[in-house]
Design a protein around this motif. Structure first.
Motif, PDB file in Angstrom:
ATOM      1  N   ALA A 194       0.830  -1.235   0.075  1.00  0.00           N
ATOM      2  CA  ALA A 194       0.073  -0.080  -0.012  1.00  0.00           C
ATOM      3  C   ALA A 194       0.871   1.311  -0.007  1.00  0.00           C
ATOM      4  N   ASN A 195       0.528   2.170  -0.872  1.00  0.00           N
ATOM      5  CA  ASN A 195       1.255   3.455  -0.715  1.00  0.00           C
ATOM      6  C   ASN A 195       0.551   4.536   0.382  1.00  0.00           C
ATOM      7  N   GLN A 198      -2.842   5.310   0.068  1.00  0.00           N
ATOM      8  CA  GLN A 198      -4.064   4.045   0.290  1.00  0.00           C
ATOM      9  C   GLN A 198      -3.914   3.963   1.920  1.00  0.00           C
ATOM     10  N   ARG A 202      -7.783   4.643   3.239  1.00  0.00           N
ATOM     11  CA  ARG A 202      -8.189   3.312   3.194  1.00  0.00           C
ATOM     12  C   ARG A 202      -8.014   2.636   4.557  1.00  0.00           C
TER      13      ARG A 202
END
Length: 293
Positions: A194-195, A198, A202
Motif C-alpha cells: 500500500a502507498n 491508500q 483506506r
C-alpha cells in the motif's frame, strides 16, 4: 470502598453538586428562555402573556431567515474545512521532521481571545492601510475592495478568521486520533504494497471516522450559534449582510429591548441546533464500528 460505592445514597450525594450546577446553568435557563418567548417583555417591566405570537412572528420574519441562511452557510463552510484540517493532521502524524513546531503553530489561534483575533483581522482587512489590500495593490490591483463594507464579500471575509480561529482545535483532535492508531497496521499495509495515499484513506480514515462524525457535529452546531467574532468585526453589518442568528437574537433583545421576541429566537435556535445534531448523527450512523485494539 466497595461498600461506599454500592451505597446509592452516597452516590447520589456525589452526583448532586454536578446535577445542581447543570440544572442551574443549562436546563433551567433553557426552560426560562422558552417561557419568556411566550411573553411580551422589555426586560424590566411586567411580563405580558401572548402565547405563541412571538414564534408565529418568527416564522414570517425575513430578517431572521436571512440571518439563518448566513449561519447555515457558515456551517457548510465549517464542515467542508474539516477535510483540510484532517489532511493537515495526517501530514503532522506522519512523523515528519519538525512536526512538534508546526503542531504548536497551529494551536496559536486557540490561545487568543475572539476579540484579539477580530482586532487582528480588522487591521488585515482595513481598506487603505490593511495588509491584504496593500499586497493586492503591489500585485497591480487598482481598486481592491473594502472587504468588510461590501455586502457581497463581507460574509466570506468573516469566514476566513472564523475557520482560522478553530483550525488548531480540530487539527489537534484529529492528530490525537491518528496517533492512537497502532503503527503495526500501517507497517502491515506497507508490507502488502500500500502507498501513502491508500494508507491514509483506506486504513487511517475509516479508523478515525467516529471522531470525524463528532467533529462534524461540533463544527455545524458551533457555526449555527456563532456570535462573538462577527459581533466585534461587523456587528452584523453592513445592512444585515453578515447578521447571523445569534447576533440577530442579541440585537433584538438588547438593542430594541424586545426580550420576549429575543427569547423566542434563542429557543428556536436551540431547536435548530438539536435538529441539526440529530440529522447529522442519523446521516452518519453505521451499524458496525471498526475496532483496532
Amino acid at each position: 470502598m466497595d461498600k461506599v460505592m454500592s451505597n446509592k445514597g452516597i452516590i447520589a450525594l456525589y452526583v448532586l453538586p454536578s446535577l445542581l450546577l447543570i440544572l442551574g446553568i443549562v436546563y433551567i435557563p433553557i426552560v426560562l428562555t422558552g417561557y419568556y418567548g411566550l411573553h411580551e417583555w422589555n426586560g424590566i417591566g411586567a411580563l405580558k402573556f401572548i402565547g405563541l405570537d412571538n414564534y408565529k412572528e418568527l416564522v414570517s420574519d425575513k430578517a431572521f431567515w436571512s440571518s439563518a441562511g448566513h449561519s447555515l452557510l457558515l456551517a457548510v463552510f465549517s464542515a467542508i474545512s474539516l477535510i483540510v484540517y484532517l489532511i493537515v493532521a495526517m501530514v503532522l502524524a506522519a512523523r515528519l521532521k519538525g512536526v512538534n513546531f508546526y503542531r504548536k503553530i497551529y494551536l496559536i489561534p486557540m490561545l487568543l481571545s475572539s476579540v484579539a483575533i477580530a482586532q487582528l483581522w480588522l487591521k488585515i482587512y482595513h481598506p487603505t492601510n490593511g495588509i491584504l489590500n496593500s499586497v493586492l495593490e503591489s500585485l497591480g490591483v487598482a481598486n481592491p475592495p473594502a472587504w468588510l463594507a461590501e455586502p457581497s464579500l463581507v460574509l466570506f471575509a468573516l469566514f476566513i478568521p472564523i475557520l482560522w480561529q478553530y483550525a488548531g482545535f480540530y487539527i489537534l483532535i484529529y492528530y490525537a486520533a491518528l496517533k492512537n492508531i497502532p503503527t503495526s497496521l500501517e507497517e502491515a499495509a506497507k508490507i502488502d504494497g500500500a502507498n501513502a495515499f491508500q494508507i491514509a484513506f483506506r486504513i487511517k480514515l475509516p479508523l478515525v471516522m467516529e471522531v470525524v462524525k463528532v467533529t462534524v457535529v461540533l463544527a455545524v452546531v458551533g457555526s449555527l450559534k456563532y456570535f462573538d467574532l462577527i459581533y466585534v468585526m461587523t456587528d452584523g453589518g453592513p445592512n444585515g449582510s453578515s447578521e447571523v442568528m445569534a447576533s440577530y437574537m442579541y440585537h433584538t433583545a438588547f438593542r430594541t429591548y424586545d426580550f420576549g421576541y429575543g427569547s423566542a429566537i434563542g429557543f428556536f435556535l436551540l431547536i435548530i441546533c438539536l435538529v441539526a445534531t440529530w440529522l447529522i448523527r442519523k446521516a452518519t450512523a453505521t451499524k458496525d464500528t471498526i475496532q483496532y485494539s
